[in-house]
Design an enzyme around this catalytic site. Structure first.
Site, PDB file in Angstrom:
ATOM      1  N   ASP A   1       3.950   0.369   5.545  1.00  0.00           N
ATOM      2  CA  ASP A   1       4.325   1.224   6.671  1.00  0.00           C
ATOM      3  C   ASP A   1       3.220   1.150   7.723  1.00  0.00           C
ATOM      4  O   ASP A   1       2.168   0.559   7.486  1.00  0.00           O
ATOM      5  CB  ASP A   1       4.545   2.679   6.228  1.00  0.00           C
TER       6      ASP A   1
ATOM      7  N   ASP B   1       0.830   3.348  10.428  1.00  0.00           N
ATOM      8  CA  ASP B   1       0.354   4.676  10.802  1.00  0.00           C
ATOM      9  C   ASP B   1      -0.316   4.596  12.161  1.00  0.00           C
ATOM     10  O   ASP B   1      -0.938   3.594  12.512  1.00  0.00           O
ATOM     11  CB  ASP B   1      -0.658   5.186   9.768  1.00  0.00           C
TER      12      ASP B   1
ATOM     13  N   ASP C   1     -11.698   5.911   3.619  1.00  0.00           N
ATOM     14  CA  ASP C   1     -12.287   5.589   2.313  1.00  0.00           C
ATOM     15  C   ASP C   1     -13.013   4.238   2.267  1.00  0.00           C
ATOM     16  O   ASP C   1     -14.183   4.169   1.903  1.00  0.00           O
ATOM     17  CB  ASP C   1     -11.246   5.707   1.181  1.00  0.00           C
TER      18      ASP C   1
HETATM   19  P1  ATP Z   1      -0.764   1.484   1.396  1.00  0.00           P
HETATM   20  O1  ATP Z   1       0.046   2.439   2.213  1.00  0.00           O
HETATM   21  O2  ATP Z   1      -0.437   0.059   1.597  1.00  0.00           O
HETATM   22  O3  ATP Z   1      -0.840   1.876  -0.036  1.00  0.00           O
HETATM   23  P2  ATP Z   1      -2.915   2.526   2.958  1.00  0.00           P
HETATM   24  O4  ATP Z   1      -4.271   1.965   3.247  1.00  0.00           O
HETATM   25  O5  ATP Z   1      -2.017   2.737   4.104  1.00  0.00           O
HETATM   26  O6  ATP Z   1      -2.282   1.585   1.885  1.00  0.00           O
HETATM   27  P3  ATP Z   1      -2.538   5.295   2.320  1.00  0.00           P
HETATM   28  O7  ATP Z   1      -2.683   5.958   1.012  1.00  0.00           O
HETATM   29  O8  ATP Z   1      -1.187   5.201   2.935  1.00  0.00           O
HETATM   30  O9  ATP Z   1      -3.173   3.850   2.155  1.00  0.00           O
HETATM   31  O10 ATP Z   1      -3.540   6.011   3.324  1.00  0.00           O
HETATM   32  C1  ATP Z   1      -3.601   5.671   4.697  1.00  0.00           C
HETATM   33  C2  ATP Z   1      -5.045   5.613   5.171  1.00  0.00           C
HETATM   34  O11 ATP Z   1      -5.653   6.906   5.060  1.00  0.00           O
HETATM   35  C3  ATP Z   1      -5.950   4.670   4.375  1.00  0.00           C
HETATM   36  O12 ATP Z   1      -5.880   3.369   4.870  1.00  0.00           O
HETATM   37  C4  ATP Z   1      -7.317   5.299   4.571  1.00  0.00           C
HETATM   38  O13 ATP Z   1      -7.878   4.900   5.793  1.00  0.00           O
HETATM   39  C5  ATP Z   1      -7.006   6.782   4.650  1.00  0.00           C
HETATM   40  N1  ATP Z   1      -7.139   7.462   3.343  1.00  0.00           N
HETATM   41  C6  ATP Z   1      -6.184   7.641   2.414  1.00  0.00           C
HETATM   42  N2  ATP Z   1      -6.647   8.312   1.351  1.00  0.00           N
HETATM   43  C7  ATP Z   1      -7.937   8.583   1.615  1.00  0.00           C
HETATM   44  C8  ATP Z   1      -8.966   9.266   0.897  1.00  0.00           C
HETATM   45  N3  ATP Z   1      -8.755   9.796  -0.303  1.00  0.00           N
HETATM   46  N4  ATP Z   1     -10.206   9.348   1.494  1.00  0.00           N
HETATM   47  C9  ATP Z   1     -10.424   8.821   2.726  1.00  0.00           C
HETATM   48  N5  ATP Z   1      -9.491   8.165   3.426  1.00  0.00           N
HETATM   49  C10 ATP Z   1      -8.265   8.046   2.891  1.00  0.00           C
HETATM   50 MG    MG Z   2       0.006   3.630   4.020  1.00  0.00          MG
END
Ligand code: ATP
Ligand code: MG
Length: 436
Positions: free
Chosen positions: A66, A68, A145
């Protein structure tokens, strides 16, 4: 790689800017609704970037799950800009812009790490407090993160903005925590699990400091909210890295703290890896199936082969094994019962053909699910091939996509029919998820 100010990234706050000519992200790769949201925010005078996993995946040439958007508009301001916008999240306030095709663009206001003196007195509230302090794009990058998760894509000039050294880590295929790993894991221990998850999903190595910090901080994960852990665990299996990540978590001393004292063995990890392969082939993951797979090896040791044990022994054993984890994660009775049925179904299969009640068992919906578990077990361990073959004679391979429907024993048809004719090809009619 073009790196103006790359040696100053973390120091004076100048980001590395990667111009359009030096990366492969094109607007064609970005969902049209997301583009509309970015442009509308910009035209209204707000900052707006594509952020997070979407930028990471595009730079890696992968299809993002997705997209963001990060902005300096507050959730309320976003809501006023878009008629189709809803504010969500009790703790982390987000704007969801929804489109007719059910597509949702998630818009988050830039956040920052709060200063220590701003934090509430109760340490348990720190994580969620920190989720809602607004900041600048740079501060927003630093509160994320991992470096590779903190890249921004600028729709104005199509450049990638890197405050944290994420581009370098992407090139080196390295997963690195932003800031001091020990501090960041203490702030939010779930990040340890996420570190293993992203490393496995992307085939990246763990940065050395990140790895060492996980060894040391492992026990902290027991303090994370079980509901969050449960969600991240299911996420592992959805992404087909459950086996690899839990194997790694065990090697790093994280697993027992993660799963309420659970310890896995080689057979279990091999079985979970088979399960991931099954998910990769398009069969959606179901929690009861994961639970049964987690405990199958132990269950077998305790009551299979079932020469001495009875079905009620097997039920009791399954209950005993599942209870503590299901209690810890508050897993609903329905899932718990389904996992127990799967294990007892496996027990019945282990007893071989020709036992009392076989006809009824074959008509029970759990039969096909237990067969799948047996198939995975055979593939994982090489044990039980003849047993599997004997049962397969009863109706070919188990239909893989039929969902478990335990708890409704043998309601389908009272008429005695030959099992072979009862097998309906559920797999062919079931909708498969789009391959990702
Ligand atoms: P995917 O959606 O493909 O699993 P993503 O990187 O988009 O990977 P998400 O869990 O959707 O992961 O979170 C979106 C973003 O928010 C991450 O890329 C990160 O920058 C931030 N994020 C998510 N969880 C945390 C956390 N626990 N601590 C700090 N930042 C976080
Ligand atoms: Mg995501």
């Amino acid at each position: 790689m073009h790196t103006p100010g790359s040696d100053t990234t973390a120091g004076d706050g100048l980001p590395v800017l990667l111009p359009r000519s030096q990366h492969s992200i094109s607007r064609q790769h970005i969902n049209e609704h997301t583009l509309k949201v970015l442009y509308r925010l910009r035209r209204s005078g707000f900052q707006a970037f594509l952020v997070g996993g979407g930028v990471r995946d595009l730079l890696l040439g992968r299809q993002p799950k997705d997209f963001d958007v990060g902005t300096d508009a507050t959730p309320e301001q976003v809501r006023q800009l878009f008629r189709n916008c809803f504010l969500v999240g009790r703790r982390f306030r987000l704007a969801h812009v929804r489109y007719a095709d059910n597509y949702v663009v998630e818009v988050a206001t830039f956040r920052r790490q709060p200063k220590p003196e701003e934090l509430p007195e109760n340490p348990e509230e720190h994580f969620f407090f920190a989720e809602n302090v607004y900041g600048t794009p740079q501060e927003d990058a630093f509160r994320r993160d991992f470096t590779i998760n903190a890249l921004f894509y600028n729709i104005d000039d199509f450049s990638v903005i890197d405050y944290v050294g994420g581009l370098e880590d992407l090139a080196a295929r390295r997963l690195r925590v932003i800031g001091d790993p020990a501090t960041r894991f203490a702030e939010d221990p779930v990040r340890m699990l996420r570190a293993l998850e992203f490393a496995a999903r992307l085939g990246f190595s763990l940065d050395e400091a990140t790895r060492e910090a996980i060894y040391r901080a492992a026990p902290l994960i027991a303090e994370a909210a079980p509901a969050r852990i449960r969600e991240e665990l299911l996420e592992l299996f959805r992404h087909q890295v459950g086996g690899a990540v839990l194997r790694q978590a065990q090697a790093m001393g994280l697993l027992p703290h993660l799963l309420a004292g659970y310890e896995g063995d080689d057979e279990t990890f091999a079985l979970l890896e088979q399960l991931d392969g099954r998910t990769a082939s398009g069969i959606p993951i179901q929690e009861p199936f994961v639970l049964a797979a987690l405990f199958l090896s132990r269950f077998r040791q305790l009551c299979c082969p079932p020469q001495e044990a009875t079905v009620s022994d097997a039920l009791r054993t399954a209950n005993l094994l599942l209870n503590s984890i299901c209690g810890y994660f508050r897993i609903a009775q329905g899932s718990r019962a389904a996992a127990r049925e799967l294990l007892t179904g496996f027990f019945r299969l282990s007893g071989g053909r020709g036992r009392r009640g076989e006809g009824r068992f074959l008509r029970h919906p759990v039969w096909s699910q237990a067969m799948q578990l047996l198939q995975l077990w055979v593939a994982a361990t090489g044990e039980g091939q003849e047993l599997l073959a004997a049962w397969q004679e009863m109706g070919g391979a188990a239909s893989p996509a039929s969902p478990a429907a335990p708890g409704r024993p043998g309601t389908a048809g009272r008429r005695r029919r030959r099992p072979r004719r009862r097998k309906k090809p559920a797999a062919q009619t079931e909708k498969r998820p789009s391959d990702s």
